[in-house]
Each structure stands twice: as C-alpha cells, then as structure tokens.
Design a protein around this motif. Sequence first.
Motif, PDB file in Angstrom:
ATOM      1  N   UNK A 168     -11.689  -2.591   4.374  1.00 46.91           N
ATOM      2  CA  UNK A 168     -11.077  -1.429   5.045  1.00 46.91           C
ATOM      3  C   UNK A 168      -9.713  -1.803   5.641  1.00 46.91           C
ATOM      4  N   UNK A 169      -9.615  -2.990   6.233  1.00 45.93           N
ATOM      5  CA  UNK A 169      -8.332  -3.423   6.816  1.00 45.93           C
ATOM      6  C   UNK A 169      -7.260  -3.544   5.720  1.00 45.93           C
ATOM      7  N   UNK A 170      -7.644  -4.095   4.584  1.00 45.94           N
ATOM      8  CA  UNK A 170      -6.684  -4.215   3.479  1.00 45.94           C
ATOM      9  C   UNK A 170      -6.366  -2.844   2.876  1.00 45.94           C
ATOM     10  N   UNK A 171      -7.343  -1.919   2.955  1.00 44.36           N
ATOM     11  CA  UNK A 171      -7.069  -0.554   2.471  1.00 44.36           C
ATOM     12  C   UNK A 171      -5.982   0.083   3.330  1.00 44.36           C
ATOM     13  N   UNK A 172      -6.075  -0.151   4.650  1.00 39.48           N
ATOM     14  CA  UNK A 172      -5.060   0.404   5.561  1.00 39.48           C
ATOM     15  C   UNK A 172      -3.693  -0.188   5.221  1.00 39.48           C
ATOM     16  N   UNK A 173      -3.671  -1.495   4.974  1.00 37.94           N
ATOM     17  CA  UNK A 173      -2.405  -2.144   4.619  1.00 37.94           C
ATOM     18  C   UNK A 173      -1.882  -1.594   3.279  1.00 37.94           C
ATOM     19  N   UNK A 174      -2.779  -1.482   2.298  1.00 37.27           N
ATOM     20  CA  UNK A 174      -2.378  -0.999   0.968  1.00 37.27           C
ATOM     21  C   UNK A 174      -1.840   0.419   1.031  1.00 37.27           C
ATOM     22  N   UNK A 175      -2.536   1.274   1.780  1.00 39.80           N
ATOM     23  CA  UNK A 175      -2.100   2.677   1.889  1.00 39.80           C
ATOM     24  C   UNK A 175      -0.734   2.754   2.569  1.00 39.80           C
ATOM     25  N   UNK A 176      -0.557   1.967   3.644  1.00 35.13           N
ATOM     26  CA  UNK A 176       0.734   1.977   4.353  1.00 35.13           C
ATOM     27  C   UNK A 176       1.852   1.509   3.424  1.00 35.13           C
ATOM     28  N   UNK A 177       1.599   0.436   2.669  1.00 32.78           N
ATOM     29  CA  UNK A 177       2.627  -0.075   1.749  1.00 32.78           C
ATOM     30  C   UNK A 177       2.973   0.963   0.687  1.00 32.78           C
TER      31      UNK A 177
END
Lengths: 495, 151
Positions: free
Chosen positions: A417-426
């Motif tokens: 989930x944390x990496x999903x947040x990073x991926x979505x922001x990028x």
Amino acid sequence: MDFDQLLQAAGMMMTWDMPLWVVGGLFIGIFLGAIPGVSGVLAITLLLGPSYYMPALQAIIFFTAIYTGSVYGGGITAVLMNIPGTPAAIATGFDGYAMTQSGRHNEALGASIFSSAVGVFLSYFVVLLLFLPLGRVVLKFGPAEMLMVVIFALTSVGMVKGEILQTVLLGLFGILVGTIGSSPYGHARGTFGFPALFEGIPIVPALLGLLAVSELFIMVEQKYIIKTGDRPRQSVREIVRGMGLVLHHPKNLIRSCLIGLGIGLMPAAGSTIASMVSYAAARRASNHPERFGKGELDGVIAAEASNNGSEGGAVATMMLLGIPGSVTTALLIAAFMIHGMSPGPYLIRENLTFAYAVILNQFIQAGLLLVIATLFVNYFSRIIFIPTRILAPAVLVFSVVGALSARGLILDAVIMVLFAALGYTLKKLDYPYMGFILGFILGDVVDREFLKSFLMYADDLPDLFSRPAFLVMFVLTVLSIVWPYFYARFQKPKG
Amino acid sequence: MSQSMGRSLLVGFIWVLGLLYFLEVRRYTEPSETMTITAVFWCFTLLAGIELVRLFRSHRGRADKAAGGAGFSSILRDKRTHLALLIILYLVLIPLLGFYAASFLSFAAFGYALGARKLAHIVLPNLLVLVFIYIVFTVLLKIMLPSGLLF
C-alpha cells in the motif's frame, strides 16, 4: 554457440507441463494486452508472488509468454477499433484500422498475427546466434563496468523519456530504498526498527504496489475501460489468407524484425519506439508512401514485426547485462531474483543452459502464438468491455494474495500500500517512475559493485580509463546526458 | 495544487526519507556499510537541490497558482478516497476475519462503491474470484494465507 549447452537446454524443456505454461501465459498476455492501460505488466506483477512456488524455468517461460502475448494483444483492438491496447500498438492502428474501415479487417488481423510471430522468431534466432559471443564480452566486465552499466541504464531511460535529471534523481532514491536491509556486516540499515525488513524491502509487494494497486486509483475514475465500439466479425479462413499476403513482403518483414531487435537491445528504447521507427522506415522504402495511413498492409507488417521483434533484444540485454530496458523486463529480473538467479555476467557464467532454454522456448511461443491468436482472436477483442466494478476489486484481491504469498506477513501488504501511494503520486505528477524501479531493483548490485570498485581503484582512478569496456560505457553515458541538449539546440528553427 | 508545487513537495519528502536513512547509517564505523549510502545520498541531495530550484523557477515564471483545493465533501465523495479507505479497512480485517472472509467483504464493498447495485453483480464475480484463488493458491500451490475468526 555452445551446442552441448544448447542440447541440455532443449532437454530441460521436455517436461509435460511446459506447453501448458506457454499456452496459459500467451492467453493471459493476449487478453490483458488488449486492455488499454492494463497490459501484461499487470499480469506479471500479480503473478510474481505465486511464482515463488513454481519451478524456475517454468516461471520465467510463463512470464515471457505473457510478455509475448501482451505485445501482440495490443494490436488486436488497434486493428479492430483503433484502440491500441498498448502504446506499442499505436502504429499498428494507423493502417490496421484503415483496413478495417474498408472491410479488410481479417487481412489486417492475419498480417498482424503472422508478422508478430515472425518478429518473435527472427529476433530470438539472431539473439541465439549472438548470445555467447556477446556473453563473452560481458564476462570481461568488472565491478566498475557493471556500475557504469547501471548509470548508463538510468541516463538512457531519462534520455528516452526526456527527463534525465528526474529519472536519475528517482533512480538514486530507488537505490537508497533498494539497499535497505542488512549490511555486509549484518547490521540493520534503514529498517526503522522493523525486524521483518532485515532481509530488505520485499520486491514483490513493492512492485505490486507501484504497478498494480496504484493503477487501481486511475482505473476507478472510469466506469468501463472502453464504453462502446463496433467489432466486425472475424473469419479464420480470411485471417489465414492475410497471413499468406505477408510472405509477399519479405524485405519489409525482415527489415522490421531487425529494427525491432536493434532498438530492443538498447536500454529504455522498447517496443513503442521500435514500431514507430520501423513504420517510418517502411514508408520511406515503399514505392507508394502516399498509401500509408490509408490501409497499407506494409504499415501493419512493419509495426507488428518490429514491436514483437524488440522483445528479443530487450530480453537479451536483460539476461546479458542484468539491466531492464522496460517495466516488463524489470519484472523479469525480479522473477529471476526470486528464483535465486542474477541476470548479467553471473547468469552467463553459472546458468548458461537456463538462458538458452529461455531463448529456445521463444520459438515454441512464436508457433503457438500463431495458432492461439488465429483461433481465438474474436474472444480476445471482447475483453475490453469488462466493467471496472468487476476488474478493479479483482485486481485488488489478487494484489493482496500476491503480497501475502511470499511470507504471509501483513507487513508485506502494508508495504504494498505504501508503494502504491508512491506509485500513484509519481504517475499523477508525471514523474518517470521507471527510474525508481530501475534503482530499486538494482540497489543491491550498486551497493556491491560500488564497494568493489572503490577498493580496487580508489588509489589509481586513472587506471579505470585504461579499461576499454569502462571507457565505452563512460562515453555512452556522457553522450546520453549531453545528446538531448545538443539535439534540441540543432533542432531549433533558424531565424 | 499546481504540478510544480506537488513535485516540490514530493522531492522534499523523499529527500527527508533519504536523510533519515543516511543519518541512521552514519552510526556505523565500517566504511563498507556506509560508503555506498553516503555517495548515493550526496548525489541524490545535489540532484534534489537542482530539481527544487528548477521547480521553484518554473512555478514563479508560469504563475500557475493553485486553482483552489477541492472541498472536503468532494474529497469524501471521490471514488479514490473510497478505495484508499477500503484498502486500509481490508488490511485491518485480514488478521481479524481471515483472508477469505475479509476479501469477500472488501470485494463486495468495493464493487458497490464503483456502482454495482444488483446482488448478482456484487456476489457472483466475488465468489468466482475467491473460488479461483482458493483452488490455485490454497489447494494447488499450498500457500498459507492468513486465517482468522471466520475462514
């Protein structure tokens, strides 16, 4: 070519379940490749977790079959509805859809299937011939050269995307994240008190978050991937006739395959650029360039043969140098790592037979692609009408299974989930997230090779430049950084 | 929020994360444990600085001021907010109810949030996916998925 190893590789493939993995991978790849914005990347990401439990060769071959299927699958909807499933199929739509509009859709589908299969076959044939000679060169690479290869991969991804600074910045951040875990002396680095991170950030949950779950946030903004569209009926007999027509254009077919292979060999260039360059080359070489874009068969052949041909080049670069040229090959590296193998010189030295088996299997994939795509093309074109209210929850549940399947820890789902947040922001900020993925996957390699290079050359830095391979990689890296600025300068209109 | 502002915040945020990592690693005395992190961190800092200056200049030059943040009620109505909340709830429910029960509820809730209203549309795809996962992951691959109060 090492014939003993080649025979052993052929023997490795003689298992009863191998054709099942190939057929399954092709089906999944073609289905998902046809859906815009989904593609084979999602399938490979979701299946990385379960692949822990598969034999290594079966897992890698399954993923390469998904890759092959997805590159072809993007072309089906491009031909029938002018909706490219993947960016690599945009050029296919130029003439493919024009042929559909004039009632020649079966011919276009046949040409696209046959060109794709020949693209895969020819490019891997060349790769098979050159693999060992190139491998011998790569085996001469020391730590400094490998470090330079990683830096070159980052700058060339940046050059292709047009954002070198941002790509390298995210790549360096990725390297920092990739080195989290235990240090060479067994101390915890960057674990922030979580003992479960001692082995490093698990690659599967991180990639699931970056690539699959982050995509859900984009997917939920629409009701259907595609709302409406007319799909003309297909006829197998007419499709087969379309395949035969490709044989009347051998020069274009071979040239497109080789362009695809050459571009695929370059890090970051990939199938989209290959199909565009090949399409332009076919148009230049044609006696009737004015027909391109209006339903010219050569346009479909050029686009499909090259985008599938690029796969061979990308996989060869991935296996020889250990650097991914695209998100899909980054995922393939992750799949190798899950099974305890490290693409690059180590793979050639220790697992050459395995690498040969992967290459040999592509010829079987090319043949099966021809059969499966011809028989089931009608069904593949329907997948894009699936509503997001079914697709999105299913992707979420599969992502969680993938994250939990390695260690069964809820922490892995939280990491996802944390990496999903990073991926979505990028993605939302239009940052080149490929740079981060590259750095993250290669973080461990950078840590190891940087340390070795420092120990070897700290007292004698000029000695590095007496090594030809290092010098070549260094010059290529500098060129990839300065080239866009010079190019932009000379492209400016005068006056 | 303008894109350059968003990018600045992201670069600042990841730089702080990098700094925390760098400070933690500095405790170690063995060069082999710190060397790569130190080198990468300083290159990262340099590039982050250049990027922030570039973003600051483009923000000032373009006058792309923030168009006004979305209201709280519109954020609450946004499907992406529902998705984020559902994912958090899903992760909380897994250790409590077990993977299958939590997945069933989350799949149904997520489908409903995305506009599915007929019972068949909510339950059928849900059951199909979970039966498939059960057969492939639990029966065939023998993967131990978390169990809880229910299943």
